[in-house]
Design an enzyme around this catalytic site. Sequence first.
Site, mmCIF file in Angstrom:
data_model
loop_
_atom_site.group_PDB
_atom_site.id
_atom_site.type_symbol
_atom_site.label_atom_id
_atom_site.label_comp_id
_atom_site.label_asym_id
_atom_site.label_seq_id
_atom_site.Cartn_x
_atom_site.Cartn_y
_atom_site.Cartn_z
ATOM 1 C CB SER A 1 19.410 -1.948 147.851
ATOM 2 O OG SER A 1 19.054 -2.212 146.515
HETATM 3 N N1 SAH Z 1 15.535 1.078 143.791
HETATM 4 C C1 SAH Z 1 14.649 0.147 144.477
HETATM 5 C C2 SAH Z 1 15.176 -1.272 144.421
HETATM 6 C C3 SAH Z 1 14.255 -2.079 143.602
HETATM 7 S S1 SAH Z 1 14.716 -3.746 143.240
HETATM 8 C C4 SAH Z 1 14.387 0.582 145.903
HETATM 9 O O1 SAH Z 1 15.026 1.526 146.375
HETATM 10 O O2 SAH Z 1 13.503 -0.007 146.540
HETATM 11 C C5 SAH Z 1 14.842 -3.634 141.478
HETATM 12 C C6 SAH Z 1 13.598 -3.248 140.744
HETATM 13 O O3 SAH Z 1 13.898 -3.255 139.350
HETATM 14 C C7 SAH Z 1 12.404 -4.195 140.912
HETATM 15 O O4 SAH Z 1 11.316 -3.485 141.430
HETATM 16 C C8 SAH Z 1 12.139 -4.695 139.494
HETATM 17 O O5 SAH Z 1 10.764 -4.884 139.219
HETATM 18 C C9 SAH Z 1 12.730 -3.567 138.653
HETATM 19 N N2 SAH Z 1 13.069 -3.920 137.280
HETATM 20 C C10 SAH Z 1 13.611 -5.060 136.793
HETATM 21 N N3 SAH Z 1 13.760 -4.981 135.462
HETATM 22 C C11 SAH Z 1 13.304 -3.745 135.087
HETATM 23 C C12 SAH Z 1 13.189 -3.073 133.831
HETATM 24 N N4 SAH Z 1 13.559 -3.609 132.663
HETATM 25 N N5 SAH Z 1 12.682 -1.824 133.831
HETATM 26 C C13 SAH Z 1 12.280 -1.224 134.970
HETATM 27 N N6 SAH Z 1 12.354 -1.821 136.193
HETATM 28 C C14 SAH Z 1 12.861 -3.064 136.243
#
Ligand code: SAH
Length: 220
Positions: free
Chosen positions: A69
């Site tokens: 993000s």
């Molecule tokens: N917090 C992260 C942002 C990641 S983007 C950072 O600081 O980099 C959102 C993430 O959510 C992705 O990696 C995606 O694979 C994950 N995601 C989506 N659905 C999910 C679920 N049901 N359970 C766990 N992770 C999930």
Amino acid sequence: MGEDGTTSDEQRTARRAMIATQIEARGVGDPGVLAAIERVPRELFVPEVVRELAYEDRALVIDAEQTISQPYIVAYMTSALGVEPGHKVLEIGTGSGYQAAILSELTQRLYTIERIATLSEAASARLRLLGIEDVRYRVGDGSLGWPEEAPFDRIIATAAAPAVPQPLLDQLSVGGRIVIPVGNTERQTLLSITKHSDRTVERPLIPCRFVKFIGEAAWR
Ligand code: SAH
């Protein structure tokens, strides 16, 4: 970024400028949150090819078509979450591990779930490189929460859901709070939901755009 997780003066300067112009200037002033952001070398969390963009005012693509993000959003969400020392915190969407690294500066009881195993493994390796050892990782569907470890004082979802997954509400302690983007796949509103003994109170915060929260109690 050195192999050992050290960060150059140039990167430290870029990080301070990012905090001043992108975060403080837009009204996030929580000293604990700003200090946490200042301590975490964001350049370690982005792919090599976009490393020079690590301190830009934008989200960046990581592996597996996911994103880290925008710095302001990380700061805003962390501040909205209101983590206090001792809080048991659950993050859904470990991704690069950047948000987890920031949260781990605020509590020693952090649990983070990612559905893509390669991302979870890379994130935990990064945090270990930085000397952050106390985070618990899980690969799986975060829409179902982490029932064995519930209840949580704070839950943060960094992927967008069509509605707040019921298991997450169920696994929140009384007085606890969830921060989660809710909407369609194109645009969402960041919500802050507080659970009281007799009801939950939902507060809309800001418009946002996140990748899809894919799971049994989210987008299927
Ligand atoms: N917090 C992260 C942002 C990641 S983007 C950072 O600081 O980099 C959102 C993430 O959510 C992705 O990696 C995606 O694979 C994950 N995601 C989506 N659905 C999910 C679920 N049901 N359970 C766990 N992770 C999930």
